[in-house]
Design a protein around this motif. Structure first.
Motif, PDB file in Angstrom:
ATOM      1  N   PHE A  39      39.078  46.947 -25.997  1.00 51.70           N
ATOM      2  CA  PHE A  39      38.176  46.010 -25.329  1.00 51.70           C
ATOM      3  C   PHE A  39      37.718  46.537 -23.970  1.00 51.70           C
ATOM      4  CE2 PHE A  39      40.528  42.837 -28.061  1.00 51.70           C
ATOM      5  CZ  PHE A  39      39.474  42.677 -28.957  1.00 51.70           C
ATOM      6  N   ASP A  40      38.603  47.230 -23.255  1.00 53.37           N
ATOM      7  CA  ASP A  40      38.206  47.845 -21.988  1.00 53.37           C
ATOM      8  C   ASP A  40      37.127  48.908 -22.224  1.00 53.37           C
ATOM      9  OD1 ASP A  40      39.971  46.271 -20.619  1.00 53.37           O
ATOM     10  OD2 ASP A  40      41.508  47.817 -20.395  1.00 53.37           O
ATOM     11  N   PHE A  41      37.304  49.679 -23.308  1.00 51.78           N
ATOM     12  CA  PHE A  41      36.311  50.701 -23.648  1.00 51.78           C
ATOM     13  C   PHE A  41      34.963  50.071 -23.967  1.00 51.78           C
ATOM     14  CE2 PHE A  41      34.118  52.892 -27.120  1.00 51.78           C
ATOM     15  CZ  PHE A  41      33.872  54.129 -26.553  1.00 51.78           C
ATOM     16  N   VAL A  42      34.969  48.986 -24.743  1.00 48.91           N
ATOM     17  CA  VAL A  42      33.721  48.312 -25.111  1.00 48.91           C
ATOM     18  C   VAL A  42      33.016  47.763 -23.872  1.00 48.91           C
ATOM     19  CG1 VAL A  42      32.744  46.318 -26.335  1.00 48.91           C
ATOM     20  CG2 VAL A  42      34.481  47.756 -27.442  1.00 48.91           C
ATOM     21  N   GLU A  43      33.804  47.171 -22.976  1.00 48.71           N
ATOM     22  CA  GLU A  43      33.204  46.605 -21.767  1.00 48.71           C
ATOM     23  C   GLU A  43      32.558  47.693 -20.906  1.00 48.71           C
ATOM     24  OE1 GLU A  43      34.460  43.974 -17.821  1.00 48.71           O
ATOM     25  OE2 GLU A  43      35.921  44.339 -19.426  1.00 48.71           O
ATOM     26  N   LYS A  44      33.251  48.822 -20.738  1.00 42.85           N
ATOM     27  CA  LYS A  44      32.725  49.890 -19.892  1.00 42.85           C
ATOM     28  C   LYS A  44      31.566  50.633 -20.557  1.00 42.85           C
ATOM     29  CE  LYS A  44      37.184  50.657 -17.621  1.00 42.85           C
ATOM     30  NZ  LYS A  44      38.326  51.596 -17.446  1.00 42.85           N
ATOM     31  N   THR A  45      31.616  50.766 -21.873  1.00 43.08           N
ATOM     32  CA  THR A  45      30.619  51.569 -22.582  1.00 43.08           C
ATOM     33  C   THR A  45      29.375  50.764 -22.979  1.00 43.08           C
ATOM     34  OG1 THR A  45      32.406  52.935 -23.476  1.00 43.08           O
ATOM     35  CG2 THR A  45      30.251  53.155 -24.520  1.00 43.08           C
ATOM     36  N   PHE A  46      29.594  49.528 -23.423  1.00 43.05           N
ATOM     37  CA  PHE A  46      28.490  48.728 -23.960  1.00 43.05           C
ATOM     38  C   PHE A  46      28.176  47.487 -23.123  1.00 43.05           C
ATOM     39  CE2 PHE A  46      30.545  50.920 -27.525  1.00 43.05           C
ATOM     40  CZ  PHE A  46      29.465  51.596 -28.073  1.00 43.05           C
ATOM     41  N   ASP A  47      28.908  47.305 -22.018  1.00 39.79           N
ATOM     42  CA  ASP A  47      28.706  46.147 -21.148  1.00 39.79           C
ATOM     43  C   ASP A  47      28.872  44.837 -21.921  1.00 39.79           C
ATOM     44  OD1 ASP A  47      28.255  44.874 -18.729  1.00 39.79           O
ATOM     45  OD2 ASP A  47      26.085  44.777 -19.029  1.00 39.79           O
ATOM     46  N   LYS A  48      29.890  44.807 -22.782  1.00 37.76           N
ATOM     47  CA  LYS A  48      30.213  43.601 -23.554  1.00 37.76           C
ATOM     48  C   LYS A  48      31.660  43.226 -23.259  1.00 37.76           C
ATOM     49  CE  LYS A  48      26.323  43.537 -25.993  1.00 37.76           C
ATOM     50  NZ  LYS A  48      25.356  42.412 -25.988  1.00 37.76           N
ATOM     51  N   GLU A  49      31.919  41.924 -23.150  1.00 36.15           N
ATOM     52  CA  GLU A  49      33.278  41.460 -22.865  1.00 36.15           C
ATOM     53  C   GLU A  49      33.818  40.664 -24.043  1.00 36.15           C
ATOM     54  OE1 GLU A  49      34.031  39.603 -19.151  1.00 36.15           O
ATOM     55  OE2 GLU A  49      32.562  40.819 -18.055  1.00 36.15           O
ATOM     56  N   PHE A  50      34.954  41.118 -24.575  1.00 30.46           N
ATOM     57  CA  PHE A  50      35.651  40.426 -25.662  1.00 30.46           C
ATOM     58  C   PHE A  50      37.140  40.432 -25.350  1.00 30.46           C
ATOM     59  CE2 PHE A  50      31.994  42.590 -27.640  1.00 30.46           C
ATOM     60  CZ  PHE A  50      31.305  41.489 -28.127  1.00 30.46           C
ATOM     61  N   GLU A  51      37.847  39.463 -25.907  1.00 26.42           N
ATOM     62  CA  GLU A  51      39.305  39.405 -25.765  1.00 26.42           C
ATOM     63  C   GLU A  51      40.006  39.424 -27.115  1.00 26.42           C
ATOM     64  OE1 GLU A  51      40.346  36.055 -23.430  1.00 26.42           O
ATOM     65  OE2 GLU A  51      39.561  36.897 -21.553  1.00 26.42           O
ATOM     66  N   GLN A  52      39.266  39.076 -28.180  1.00 26.71           N
ATOM     67  CA  GLN A  52      39.846  39.077 -29.515  1.00 26.71           C
ATOM     68  C   GLN A  52      38.813  39.597 -30.506  1.00 26.71           C
ATOM     69  OE1 GLN A  52      41.279  35.126 -30.388  1.00 26.71           O
ATOM     70  NE2 GLN A  52      43.248  35.516 -29.425  1.00 26.71           N
ATOM     71  N   PHE A  53      39.280  40.174 -31.592  1.00 25.00           N
ATOM     72  CA  PHE A  53      38.374  40.731 -32.589  1.00 25.00           C
ATOM     73  C   PHE A  53      37.555  39.647 -33.287  1.00 25.00           C
ATOM     74  CE2 PHE A  53      41.377  44.288 -32.239  1.00 25.00           C
ATOM     75  CZ  PHE A  53      40.483  45.326 -32.086  1.00 25.00           C
ATOM     76  N   GLU A  54      38.064  38.419 -33.312  1.00 24.85           N
ATOM     77  CA  GLU A  54      37.338  37.332 -33.948  1.00 24.85           C
ATOM     78  C   GLU A  54      36.019  37.034 -33.239  1.00 24.85           C
ATOM     79  OE1 GLU A  54      40.513  37.467 -33.555  1.00 24.85           O
ATOM     80  OE2 GLU A  54      41.330  37.154 -35.572  1.00 24.85           O
ATOM     81  N   ILE A  56      33.881  39.268 -32.332  1.00 24.40           N
ATOM     82  CA  ILE A  56      32.907  40.328 -32.626  1.00 24.40           C
ATOM     83  C   ILE A  56      32.515  40.260 -34.104  1.00 24.40           C
ATOM     84  CG2 ILE A  56      32.401  42.775 -32.349  1.00 24.40           C
ATOM     85  CD1 ILE A  56      34.922  43.050 -30.692  1.00 24.40           C
ATOM     86  N   ASP A  57      31.213  40.294 -34.402  1.00 23.25           N
ATOM     87  CA  ASP A  57      30.815  40.301 -35.806  1.00 23.25           C
ATOM     88  C   ASP A  57      31.151  41.660 -36.414  1.00 23.25           C
ATOM     89  OD1 ASP A  57      28.540  42.205 -35.660  1.00 23.25           O
ATOM     90  OD2 ASP A  57      27.540  40.614 -34.540  1.00 23.25           O
ATOM     91  N   ASP A  58      31.199  41.719 -37.740  1.00 23.80           N
ATOM     92  CA  ASP A  58      31.693  42.903 -38.435  1.00 23.80           C
ATOM     93  C   ASP A  58      30.882  44.160 -38.130  1.00 23.80           C
ATOM     94  OD1 ASP A  58      33.656  41.372 -39.483  1.00 23.80           O
ATOM     95  OD2 ASP A  58      32.920  41.395 -41.557  1.00 23.80           O
ATOM     96  N   GLU A  59      29.568  44.037 -38.083  1.00 28.42           N
ATOM     97  CA  GLU A  59      28.736  45.212 -37.849  1.00 28.42           C
ATOM     98  C   GLU A  59      28.988  45.799 -36.462  1.00 28.42           C
ATOM     99  OE1 GLU A  59      24.007  46.541 -37.900  1.00 28.42           O
ATOM    100  OE2 GLU A  59      24.604  44.525 -38.550  1.00 28.42           O
ATOM    101  N   GLN A  60      29.083  44.919 -35.461  1.00 33.92           N
ATOM    102  CA  GLN A  60      29.380  45.392 -34.116  1.00 33.92           C
ATOM    103  C   GLN A  60      30.780  45.984 -34.036  1.00 33.92           C
ATOM    104  OE1 GLN A  60      28.597  41.916 -31.610  1.00 33.92           O
ATOM    105  NE2 GLN A  60      26.908  43.031 -30.650  1.00 33.92           N
TER     106      GLN A  60
END
Length: 340
Positions: A39-54, A56-60
């Motif tokens: 999640f830290d990688f996603v936030e830094k790379t794609f500017d998206k914030e998530f805390e759980q996999f639920e 995020i949709d499957d394609e993302q």
């Protein structure tokens, strides 16, 4: 005289600790890491914030996970083909992406359960599993470097280390079976033994030392015959190390010979240098018994009173149980003990 000991993923070189000729290789590897790294990688790379996999949709999720693997685990790049499709999970995880030889699973594993009861919420994990064919494509020194760079230490869940006696220069499987029956593999107590006899068909015999569900299982089998060559002398010694009741160190990725040679006494011919993976179960059990004894002294009478007043055991547990965490003295080892 020392001879060349070859480990897959490395350039063959003289190993001064080796005492026999053969090939030591890692045939299966599975490890988990904290989802917070993802999640830290996603936030830094794609500017998206998530805390759980639920969230995020499957394609993302497939796109982000592929990017994470290529960036943080370049040692696996030969196993990652484009953006994988999200499929049904495995090993108690909800979602899966297949690799060339193996898979990555994640989601839905953030609850510690004992005997069906949810005890605490923990950070989600991501699991990477690579089978024998996939291990041929990995540089294990690079994988060791990749995992050592993780800010939150990863955990090896399973690592199969094998030694191949291609020429049959050592004892055959039937001879090893006789040694096993005489107690040659005994360490603290005699291990469980199972022998699968090919009954003269030359399809290959197999000796199992240890229990299949335990943290250490040795298989000695006629590999060449099992691959179809009825005259092959090739014998494989393979130890399956699991994190159950023990911590499998990252060092096994770059020094596999030292670990397989220490697994059981008859394996000691593989390498002069030996590293024993110690179990944590006994230490945890002793600590648990100590804590339970003091808990009974301090709170036993209170619980007696609550029962006398009509409280049910599950109600008492519900009122006394902490929201999360474990005793401090057990925290370094409890995850391995629970095989979390």
């Amino acid at each position: 005289m020392s001879t060349t000991l070859v480990t897959r993923g490395e350039t063959p070189q003289l190993n001064n600790t080796a005492v026999v000729q053969g090939e030591v290789l890692i045939d299966t590897i599975s490890f988990t890491f904290d989802s917070r790294l993802f999640f830290d990688f996603v936030e830094k790379t794609f500017d998206k914030e998530f805390e759980q996999f639920e969230q995020i949709d499957d394609e993302q999720a497939a796109s982000y996970m592929t990017s994470f693997l290529l960036c943080r685990l370049p040692s696996l790049h030969k196993l990652v083909c484009g953006v994988g499709e999200i499929k049904g999970g495995r090993n108690f995880f909800k979602k899966r992406i297949d690799l060339v030889s193996g898979f990555v699973t994640f989601g839905g594993n953030n609850t510690v359960r004992v005997k069906g009861r949810d005890l605490s919420q923990v950070s989600e994990k991501v699991q990477v599993y690579v089978d024998g064919n996939g291990c041929k494509l990995i540089d294990f020194q690079q994988l060791f470097n990749d995992l050592s760079s993780f800010e939150i230490p990863p955990k090896i869940a399973r690592c199969d280390v094998a030694f191949d006696d291609h020429e049959g220069a050592f004892l055959g499987v039937r001879d090893i079976k006789e040694l096993a029956e005489e107690g040659a593999f005994k360490i603290c107590s005699p291990p469980a033994l199972e022998f699968i006899d090919d009954m003269g068909s030359n399809k290959g015999c197999t000796l199992y030392v240890g229990k299949r569900g335990s943290g250490k299982l040795l298989r000695i089998y006629e590999k060449g015959k099992q691959l179809g060559d009825k005259s092959s002398p090739w014998v494989r010694w393979e130890v399956e190390f699991k994190s159950k009741d023990r911590v499998v160190p990252l060092d096994i990725l770059i020094n596999p010979a030292e670990y397989i040679s220490a697994a059981y006494p008859p394996c000691d011919f593989i390498s002069k240098a030996k590293i024993v993976i110690k179990t944590v179960a006994r230490e945890v059990d002793i600590s648990l018994n100590h804590l339970m004894r003091w808990a009974k002294i301090q709170y036993g009478r209170l619980i007696n009173l609550l029962v006398e007043m009509g409280a049910q055991p599950e109600d008492i547990i519900e009122k006394l149980i902490a929201k999360q965490g474990f005793p401090k003295r057990l925290q370094p080892k409890i995850r391995s003990y629970l095989n979390a």
